[in-house]
Design a protein around this motif. Structure first.
Motif, short mmCIF file in Angstrom:
data_model
loop_
_atom_site.label_atom_id
_atom_site.label_comp_id
_atom_site.label_asym_id
_atom_site.label_seq_id
_atom_site.Cartn_x
_atom_site.Cartn_y
_atom_site.Cartn_z
N TYR A 345 -63.78 18.16 56.16
CA TYR A 345 -64.60 18.74 55.10
C TYR A 345 -65.08 20.14 55.50
O TYR A 345 -64.97 21.11 54.73
N ASP A 346 -65.57 20.27 56.73
CA ASP A 346 -66.03 21.57 57.22
C ASP A 346 -64.91 22.62 57.16
O ASP A 346 -65.13 23.76 56.76
N LEU A 347 -63.72 22.20 57.57
CA LEU A 347 -62.58 23.14 57.58
C LEU A 347 -62.21 23.55 56.16
O LEU A 347 -61.92 24.72 55.89
N ALA A 348 -62.25 22.57 55.24
CA ALA A 348 -61.95 22.90 53.83
C ALA A 348 -62.96 23.90 53.29
O ALA A 348 -62.60 24.83 52.56
N VAL A 349 -64.22 23.71 53.67
CA VAL A 349 -65.27 24.62 53.21
C VAL A 349 -65.09 26.00 53.83
O VAL A 349 -65.12 27.02 53.15
N LEU A 350 -64.88 26.03 55.15
CA LEU A 350 -64.80 27.32 55.86
C LEU A 350 -63.53 28.09 55.49
O LEU A 350 -63.48 29.31 55.61
N SER A 351 -62.50 27.38 55.04
CA SER A 351 -61.22 28.05 54.77
C SER A 351 -61.38 29.15 53.72
O SER A 351 -60.59 30.09 53.65
N VAL A 352 -62.44 29.05 52.90
CA VAL A 352 -62.63 30.05 51.85
C VAL A 352 -62.78 31.45 52.44
O VAL A 352 -62.41 32.45 51.82
N ILE A 353 -63.31 31.51 53.67
CA ILE A 353 -63.57 32.81 54.27
C ILE A 353 -62.24 33.52 54.59
O ILE A 353 -62.12 34.74 54.48
N ILE A 354 -61.23 32.74 54.99
CA ILE A 354 -59.91 33.32 55.28
C ILE A 354 -59.24 33.75 53.98
O ILE A 354 -58.69 34.85 53.86
N GLN A 355 -59.36 32.87 52.99
CA GLN A 355 -58.85 33.18 51.65
C GLN A 355 -59.46 34.50 51.15
O GLN A 355 -58.76 35.37 50.65
N ALA A 356 -60.77 34.62 51.33
CA ALA A 356 -61.48 35.80 50.84
C ALA A 356 -61.09 37.05 51.63
O ALA A 356 -60.94 38.14 51.07
N ALA A 357 -60.89 36.87 52.96
CA ALA A 357 -60.55 38.03 53.80
C ALA A 357 -59.19 38.59 53.41
O ALA A 357 -58.97 39.80 53.48
#
Lengths: 374, 110
Positions: A345-357
């Motif tokens: 769950y944490d990884l799914a949430v944090l993945s947005v930052i890579i998507q955004a970058a």
């Protein structure tokens, strides 16, 4: 013109009845506003049609041909522009313009007497709204677009903007706390304080990210009760929370918001530290200007998101170690399963930052799609 | 809106003062048709004191242009103010009604 005015009079009479019957004022005024807009458009398009007919006659005259006349077409954009509130032929009728003024959403006449602009924070809009509410003004939802704004188109710009929002909100919390501010209702106190409180979540995020890592690597449980005790407290909170999200969002997706709430934890922490330093320790707060052209120079801001990247690496490593400990039989099955779900769950949430970058703005996205299509 | 008609041998002048909108349009239309019917087929509309024009006012100007042209004459505009110019540009009518700096310049070339 006469028939439009008659129709408008009926519309206003109907609106009065609706308000008397207790219909929401915002909806009724919006209806009247729309009726006025539609009447304006009809009048303008009638004028323009007559005008176009005259132009056609002129163009057919054998004498003195204006070379450009043939190409002249009065378009939709001109029609729209001529039908706006300032330009509308209805504005010439005094009672109609008085009606339009009465329905105005902005209250220019009140700006001077109220003079409410709050300057205690770098989010003056939010501070001003709270100030107005404490002075007894009421705010209502109005279903009409009155202004368009620019939003950040890349992560660097967005991080700057979010930092400023968080700093400003925390400044207000420290300088003019809604819980003790005079004139606010209980609901308003809670609402404003919840906005401020939410920015403290950067610290809980640290705990939230560290807990499964600590369990998977060292076998130390974050809470010493997995049993009924824990779930009896956790589940009702979690379920009610998620249901409330569904109800309040009214069908709008909130996943992205949930992702950013956690994934921007370093921004929230930085905001807390700098706002505290500013208000309590009187240190200057650098004003973080959002770039108004929507895009900052340079590629992905890897340096600004190292905490999130580190968290991702640590979580993945912890997951590996946890699974290895299961394999060699030194870990508890249920605990590892729960914590594995947690990490995923944490990884799914944090993945947005890579998507955004990696996101390069709507313009680039559109160009890419066109290239693929062609 | 105030409307002043000044007849002349070379051309007639209609000066419009205030806002050229729906309530004042009938007066402008009848002033133009009276002039044209009386044989004064060259008309200058003096817009130097006109604050605003809406779609019905534009209609009256083009209607006037039509009747003047049909009679073999012309209708020209002079002293256009910024708000009026904006509306003319918006509708591309600045390409139909060429603006002249002054009333005197409107029929200067002949």
């Amino acid at each position: 013109m006469r028939s439009e005015l008659t129709a408008l009079r009926d519309e206003v009479a109907g609106a009065r009845r609706l308000i008397a019957d207790g219909a929401p004022i915002g909806e009724v005024t919006y209806r009247v506003q729309s009726a006025v807009d539609a009447a304006s458009r009809r009048l303008v398009s009638r004028d323009l049609a007559a005008l176009q007919a005259d132009l056609d006659v002129i163009a057919r005259l054998p004498i003195e041909r204006d070379s450009e006349l043939d190409a002249l077409v009065i378009d939709e954009a001109a029609l729209d522009a001529l039908a706006t509130r300032e330009m509308s032929p209805l504005g010439a009728v005094e009672s109609v313009s008085a009606l339009l003024d009465a329905l105005r959403v902005d209250r220019p006449g009140e700006a001077q007497p109220v003079q409410p602009m709050a300057t205690i924070s770098v989010t003056e809009d939010m501070a001003t709204a709270m100030q107005l509410h404490s002075l007894g003004w009421r705010s209502v939802y109005h279903h009409e677009i009155l202004a368009h704004g620019l939003a950040p188109e890349d992560l660097r710009t967005m991080l700057t903007q979010r930092l400023r929002w968080a700093q400003g909100t925390l400044q207000v919390m420290l300088r003019d706390n809604p819980l003790v501010k005079k004139g606010l209702s209980a609901g308003q106190r809670l609402m404003y304080f919840a906005t401020m409180w939410s920015y403290l979540s950067g610290f809980t995020a640290l705990v939230y990210l560290a807990a499964p890592v600590i369990y998977l690597v060292f076998g130390v449980m974050p809470v010493t009760a997995w049993s009924v005790d824990f779930f009896a407290r956790f589940l009702p909170y979690f379920i009610i929370n998620q249901i409330l999200f569904l109800v309040v969002a009214r069908g709008i997706k909130t996943w992205r918001g949930q992702q950013y709430a956690l994934a921007l934890f370093p921004v929230w922490i930085e905001a807390c530290v700098t706002a505290f330093a500013n208000v309590v320790l009187k240190q200057p707060l650098g004003f973080a200007v959002t770039k108004k052209d929507g895009r900052a120079e340079g590629g992905p801001p890897w340096r600004q998101i190292w905490p999130q990247l580190t968290a991702i690496v640590v979580l993945v490593l912890a997951l590996g170690i946890g699974l290895a400990r299961i394999a060699v039989g030194t870990a508890d099955g249920t605990g590892t399963l729960v914590n594995t779900v947690w990490v995923v769950y944490d990884l799914a949430v944090l993945s947005v930052i890579i998507q955004a970058a990696l996101y390069r703005g709507p313009q680039a996205t559109l160009t890419d799609e066109r290239q693929i299509a062609s | 809106m105030n409307l002043t008609v000044t007849p002349g041998s070379a051309y007639a002048v209609i000066a419009l003062e205030g806002r050229l909108t729906a309530p004042s349009v009938p007066r402008l239309r009848s002033a133009i048709s009276e002039l044209v019917d009386a044989g004064s087929i060259r008309v200058v509309i003096d817009l130097s004191n006109t604050e605003f024009v809406d779609s019905s006012g534009l209609g009256a100007l083009i209607g006037g242009l039509k009747s003047a042209r049909l009679a073999g004459g012309d209708l020209r505009i002079a002293g256009v103010t910024e708000p009026v110019r904006r509306v003319l540009k918006l509708t591309n009518l600045d390409r139909v009604l060429r603006e002249y700096d002054t009333v005197e310049a409107a029929f200067d070339e002949r």
